[in-house]
Design a protein around this motif. Structure first.
Motif, PDB file in Angstrom:
ATOM      1  N   SER A 246       0.748  -1.026   0.109  1.00  0.00           N
ATOM      2  CA  SER A 246       0.002   0.150   0.056  1.00  0.00           C
ATOM      3  C   SER A 246       0.836   1.217  -0.074  1.00  0.00           C
ATOM      4  CB  SER A 246      -0.822   0.031   1.409  1.00  0.00           C
ATOM      5  OG  SER A 246      -0.123   0.038   2.429  1.00  0.00           O
ATOM      6  N   LEU A 247       0.292   2.422  -0.199  1.00  0.00           N
ATOM      7  CA  LEU A 247       1.035   3.797  -0.277  1.00  0.00           C
ATOM      8  C   LEU A 247       1.595   3.901   1.249  1.00  0.00           C
ATOM      9  CD1 LEU A 247       1.743   6.176  -2.074  1.00  0.00           C
ATOM     10  CD2 LEU A 247      -0.357   7.279  -1.036  1.00  0.00           C
ATOM     11  N   SER A 248       1.002   3.658   2.296  1.00  0.00           N
ATOM     12  CA  SER A 248       1.417   3.902   3.725  1.00  0.00           C
ATOM     13  C   SER A 248       2.802   2.824   3.548  1.00  0.00           C
ATOM     14  CB  SER A 248       0.573   3.515   4.776  1.00  0.00           C
ATOM     15  OG  SER A 248      -0.065   2.293   4.598  1.00  0.00           O
ATOM     16  N   GLU A 249       2.792   1.700   3.163  1.00  0.00           N
ATOM     17  CA  GLU A 249       3.664   0.919   3.407  1.00  0.00           C
ATOM     18  C   GLU A 249       4.955   1.521   2.743  1.00  0.00           C
ATOM     19  OE1 GLU A 249       1.948  -3.485   4.652  1.00  0.00           O
ATOM     20  OE2 GLU A 249       2.084  -2.662   2.457  1.00  0.00           O
ATOM     21  N   PHE A 250       4.756   1.961   1.457  1.00  0.00           N
ATOM     22  CA  PHE A 250       5.768   2.478   0.576  1.00  0.00           C
ATOM     23  C   PHE A 250       6.538   3.578   1.591  1.00  0.00           C
ATOM     24  CE2 PHE A 250       7.456   5.762  -2.309  1.00  0.00           C
ATOM     25  CZ  PHE A 250       8.327   5.012  -3.067  1.00  0.00           C
ATOM     26  N   LEU A 371       8.212  -1.928  14.330  1.00  0.00           N
ATOM     27  CA  LEU A 371       7.501  -1.076  13.524  1.00  0.00           C
ATOM     28  C   LEU A 371       6.369  -1.396  13.403  1.00  0.00           C
ATOM     29  CD1 LEU A 371       7.904   1.692  11.777  1.00  0.00           C
ATOM     30  CD2 LEU A 371       8.554   0.134   9.791  1.00  0.00           C
ATOM     31  N   ALA A 372       6.020  -2.647  13.367  1.00  0.00           N
ATOM     32  CA  ALA A 372       4.740  -3.251  13.030  1.00  0.00           C
ATOM     33  C   ALA A 372       3.720  -2.922  13.937  1.00  0.00           C
ATOM     34  CB  ALA A 372       4.865  -4.629  12.752  1.00  0.00           C
ATOM     35  N   HIS A 373       4.079  -2.654  15.102  1.00  0.00           N
ATOM     36  CA  HIS A 373       3.222  -1.998  16.259  1.00  0.00           C
ATOM     37  C   HIS A 373       2.623  -0.855  16.049  1.00  0.00           C
ATOM     38  CE1 HIS A 373       3.514  -5.172  19.255  1.00  0.00           C
ATOM     39  NE2 HIS A 373       4.797  -5.365  18.686  1.00  0.00           N
ATOM     40  N   LEU A 374       3.180   0.040  14.959  1.00  0.00           N
ATOM     41  CA  LEU A 374       2.519   1.385  14.393  1.00  0.00           C
ATOM     42  C   LEU A 374       1.580   1.018  13.248  1.00  0.00           C
ATOM     43  CD1 LEU A 374       5.841   3.450  14.312  1.00  0.00           C
ATOM     44  CD2 LEU A 374       4.056   3.336  16.185  1.00  0.00           C
ATOM     45  N   PRO A 375       0.554   1.966  12.937  1.00  0.00           N
ATOM     46  CA  PRO A 375      -0.401   1.627  11.964  1.00  0.00           C
ATOM     47  C   PRO A 375       0.351   1.802  10.608  1.00  0.00           C
ATOM     48  CG  PRO A 375      -0.745   3.934  13.006  1.00  0.00           C
ATOM     49  CD  PRO A 375       0.235   3.108  13.710  1.00  0.00           C
ATOM     50  N   GLY A 376      -0.472   0.962   9.658  1.00  0.00           N
ATOM     51  CA  GLY A 376      -0.081   1.128   8.276  1.00  0.00           C
ATOM     52  C   GLY A 376       0.860   0.230   7.579  1.00  0.00           C
ATOM     53  N   VAL A 377       1.431  -0.725   8.573  1.00  0.00           N
ATOM     54  CA  VAL A 377       2.259  -2.016   8.033  1.00  0.00           C
ATOM     55  C   VAL A 377       2.087  -3.143   8.570  1.00  0.00           C
ATOM     56  CG1 VAL A 377       4.171  -1.317   9.519  1.00  0.00           C
ATOM     57  CG2 VAL A 377       4.601  -2.361   7.407  1.00  0.00           C
ATOM     58  N   SER A 413       6.827 -14.157  -0.297  1.00  0.00           N
ATOM     59  CA  SER A 413       8.004 -13.556  -0.727  1.00  0.00           C
ATOM     60  C   SER A 413       7.653 -12.535  -2.046  1.00  0.00           C
ATOM     61  CB  SER A 413       9.155 -14.461  -1.158  1.00  0.00           C
ATOM     62  OG  SER A 413       8.594 -15.351  -2.319  1.00  0.00           O
ATOM     63  N   LEU A 414       6.786 -13.099  -2.883  1.00  0.00           N
ATOM     64  CA  LEU A 414       6.314 -12.244  -4.121  1.00  0.00           C
ATOM     65  C   LEU A 414       5.702 -10.897  -3.590  1.00  0.00           C
ATOM     66  CD1 LEU A 414       5.512 -14.891  -6.783  1.00  0.00           C
ATOM     67  CD2 LEU A 414       7.629 -13.368  -6.385  1.00  0.00           C
ATOM     68  N   THR A 415       4.976 -10.834  -2.688  1.00  0.00           N
ATOM     69  CA  THR A 415       4.017  -9.932  -1.849  1.00  0.00           C
ATOM     70  C   THR A 415       4.888  -8.878  -1.350  1.00  0.00           C
ATOM     71  OG1 THR A 415       2.232 -11.745  -1.432  1.00  0.00           O
ATOM     72  CG2 THR A 415       2.370  -9.280  -0.529  1.00  0.00           C
ATOM     73  N   VAL A 416       5.875  -9.101  -0.606  1.00  0.00           N
ATOM     74  CA  VAL A 416       6.638  -8.201   0.209  1.00  0.00           C
ATOM     75  C   VAL A 416       7.842  -7.622  -0.884  1.00  0.00           C
ATOM     76  CG1 VAL A 416       6.025  -9.266   2.212  1.00  0.00           C
ATOM     77  CG2 VAL A 416       8.217  -9.902   1.255  1.00  0.00           C
ATOM     78  N   MET A 417       8.088  -8.170  -2.068  1.00  0.00           N
ATOM     79  CA  MET A 417       9.435  -7.907  -2.756  1.00  0.00           C
ATOM     80  C   MET A 417       9.514  -6.700  -3.040  1.00  0.00           C
ATOM     81  SD  MET A 417      11.396 -10.098  -5.904  1.00  0.00           S
ATOM     82  CE  MET A 417      11.660 -11.501  -4.838  1.00  0.00           C
ATOM     83  N   PRO A 418       8.532  -5.998  -3.654  1.00  0.00           N
ATOM     84  CA  PRO A 418       8.564  -4.661  -3.953  1.00  0.00           C
ATOM     85  C   PRO A 418       8.882  -3.550  -2.794  1.00  0.00           C
ATOM     86  CG  PRO A 418       6.663  -5.509  -4.879  1.00  0.00           C
ATOM     87  CD  PRO A 418       7.279  -6.630  -3.966  1.00  0.00           C
ATOM     88  N   LEU A 419       8.709  -3.790  -1.621  1.00  0.00           N
ATOM     89  CA  LEU A 419       8.777  -2.848  -0.874  1.00  0.00           C
ATOM     90  C   LEU A 419      10.099  -3.247  -0.133  1.00  0.00           C
ATOM     91  CD1 LEU A 419       5.369  -3.166   1.285  1.00  0.00           C
ATOM     92  CD2 LEU A 419       6.385  -1.111  -0.119  1.00  0.00           C
ATOM     93  N   VAL A 420      10.517  -4.482  -0.075  1.00  0.00           N
ATOM     94  CA  VAL A 420      11.963  -4.746   0.387  1.00  0.00           C
ATOM     95  C   VAL A 420      12.953  -4.224  -0.443  1.00  0.00           C
ATOM     96  CG1 VAL A 420      13.776  -6.542   0.643  1.00  0.00           C
ATOM     97  CG2 VAL A 420      11.188  -6.955   1.359  1.00  0.00           C
ATOM     98  N   ILE A 421      12.587  -4.061  -1.949  1.00  0.00           N
ATOM     99  CA  ILE A 421      13.713  -3.525  -2.801  1.00  0.00           C
ATOM    100  C   ILE A 421      13.785  -1.962  -2.776  1.00  0.00           C
ATOM    101  CG2 ILE A 421      13.901  -2.949  -5.133  1.00  0.00           C
ATOM    102  CD1 ILE A 421      12.630  -5.396  -6.096  1.00  0.00           C
ATOM    103  N   VAL A 422      12.779  -1.349  -2.237  1.00  0.00           N
ATOM    104  CA  VAL A 422      12.598  -0.018  -2.002  1.00  0.00           C
ATOM    105  C   VAL A 422      13.582   0.468  -0.706  1.00  0.00           C
ATOM    106  CG1 VAL A 422      11.367   2.055  -1.172  1.00  0.00           C
ATOM    107  CG2 VAL A 422      10.404   0.613  -2.911  1.00  0.00           C
TER     108      VAL A 422
END
Length: 454
Positions: A246-250, A371-377, A413-422
């Motif tokens: 999502s945009l927040s996770e970016f 960090l996951a204890h905060l909203p948006g991820v 893995s495929l779900t999280v890969m774009p955000l991991v790359i960033v």
């Protein structure tokens, strides 16, 4: 019109043709030797990891019970770590090879390992890893696998070409860490990036290593099933579901990359500064660094009421249970864990011998879970971003860091890969910008005119 080269001009060496090399009989011989060497080297690596694991259980579980304690006291880590400091200091000072490469200076794999250094590397690594030091086994295994391969080749053929010795030494390193990082592919990328392999000759050097890694992976798996000890590889058995990016996770990925770059550079600089002090007084200060690691683990356990094993060791065997049991860790405890593990990591880098990969994975994963204890991820996405960003901050190997953070997660893995790359890219660029630039060197002084320069 270009003039012919004069007698004093140096001709550039003709580039080697990789296809012609592959077609030679000698290259086929190298492939066969790489496959044969993969069997004993991977079996030896499995035995090394099994020995370290058994010694850890003996020192931190069986020995306290044998002395009448109900469990392992929180202060228990301090004496073994002091003993580790003595043994490591003696190995560094008196055995060839200085106990292996200095982990505070990063993961180095470029040089052909020395056979004479193998005993010192093994002793320093076992004394470090089995007694609670916060380092991993990958760097010692790379050195041991390469050193044993080089020794075997020189024993079989004393006049072997240096290029063949180097290629087979690299294949030995491939075999030694074939299953350690969860997949032979991750190990191959680690060695490829760390050694700077590139260009048309990449495949020529890489293929024997991949073959040895494949053989080694089969040996690791077979020995794990046969002995019932497992494969000693980095695995996550329970991975929570990850939401679609999502945009927040970016935005969180950008922030994770920045934080990891600052944290990684802080750990590296403090470790290098301490290393320069330790090298002046090797024995007493190595012991002191070990005692301080134990004190950090004691403080964490006293405040959090969690086991000292969260802080000790490389984190290879505790990162999976940490993710699976994430609901029992509050955000405050996770932040405390990141601080204590990072402190113990820096102290260990400064004085002991081992690899920098697994503690970086653990620190990044724990930070992402906080960090996951905060909203948006969600937890899995934050965990993966933290692992990738912290790994590249400490290793400066972006491709390996992306693979390491994603292949661990299996179907997620495929779900999280774009955000991991960033997160990895931001952390990598930030780390390079924060790194201290080497002092400029003065240009060489021209020699006075004479007969040789006339």
């Amino acid at each position: 019109m270009r003039m012919p080269a004069g007698p004093t001009e140096q001709q550039a060496p003709a580039p080697q043709d990789p296809i012609a090399i592959v077609r030679t009989r000698g290259y086929v011989t190298i492939l066969v030797l790489a496959a044969l060497l993969g069997v004993p080297i991977s079996a030896g690596a499995f035995g090394f990891l099994a020995l370290v694991s058994e010694l850890q259980s003996l020192v931190f579980t069986d020995l306290p019970k044998g002395l009448g304690f109900d469990g392992t006291p929180d202060w228990w880590a301090i004496p073994p770590l002091a003993v580790s400091g003595v043994l490591v200091a003696l190995a560094i000072r008196y055995l060839p090879g200085g106990g292996g490469h200095k982990p505070a200076e990063g993961l180095k794999t470029g040089d052909t390992p020395s056979v004479a250094a193998v005993p010192g590397v093994a002793l320093a690594a076992i004394a470090s890893l089995s007694l609670g030091v916060v380092l991993g086994p990958e760097a010692p295994l790379i050195a041991l696998g390469g050193g044993i391969a080089v020794g075997a080749i020189k024993l079989l053929k004393r006049d072997a070409p240096p290029t063949a010795v180097s290629v087979l030494g690299a294949a030995g390193s491939f075999a030694a860490i074939s299953e350690l990082l969860g997949s032979p592919l991750v190990g191959a990328f680690l060695l490829m990036e760390a050694s700077g392999l590139a260009g048309p000759m990449l495949g020529v050097v890489l293929v024997p290593g991949l073959l040895a890694a494949g053989i080694g992976s089969l040996i690791f798996t077979g020995l794990g099933h046969w002995t019932g000890l497992g494969t000693y590889s980095l695995t996550l058995h329970q991975v929570p579901h990850a939401d679609r990016p999502s945009l927040s996770e970016f935005g969180w990925a950008l922030l994770v990359g920045v934080i990891a770059a600052f944290l990684g550079e802080g750990i590296r600089r403090s470790a290098l500064r301490l290393q320069s002090e330790v090298e002046r007084r090797r024995l007493p200060l190595t012991v002191l660094m070990g005692v301080l690691v134990g004190v950090v683990a004691l403080v964490y356990a006293a405040i959090s009421d969690k086991p000292i094993s969260d802080v000790l060791y490389s984190g290879e065997n505790t990162i999976g249970p940490l993710l699976a049991d994430n609901s029992s860790y509050t955000a405050g405890v996770l932040v405390l864990l990141v601080v204590c593990k990072a402190l113990a990591y820096g102290l260990s880098l400064s004085a002991f011998r081992g690899g920098p990969v697994f503690p970086a994975v653990f620190v990044g994963g724990a930070g992402g879970m906080a960090l996951a204890h905060l909203p948006g991820v969600d937890t899995t996405t934050a965990f993966a971003m933290g692992v990738g960003a912290m790994s590249v901050a400490m290793l400066k190997l972006p491709m390996t860091s992306v693979l390491l953070a994603t292949l661990l997660l299996g179907t997620e893995s495929l779900t999280v890969m774009p955000l991991v790359i960033v997160a990895v890219v931001v952390s990598y660029v930030g780390t390079l910008r924060l790194a201290r630039r080497p002092a400029p060197q003065a240009p060489p002084t021209a020699p006075p005119p004479g007969p040789a320069t006339a």
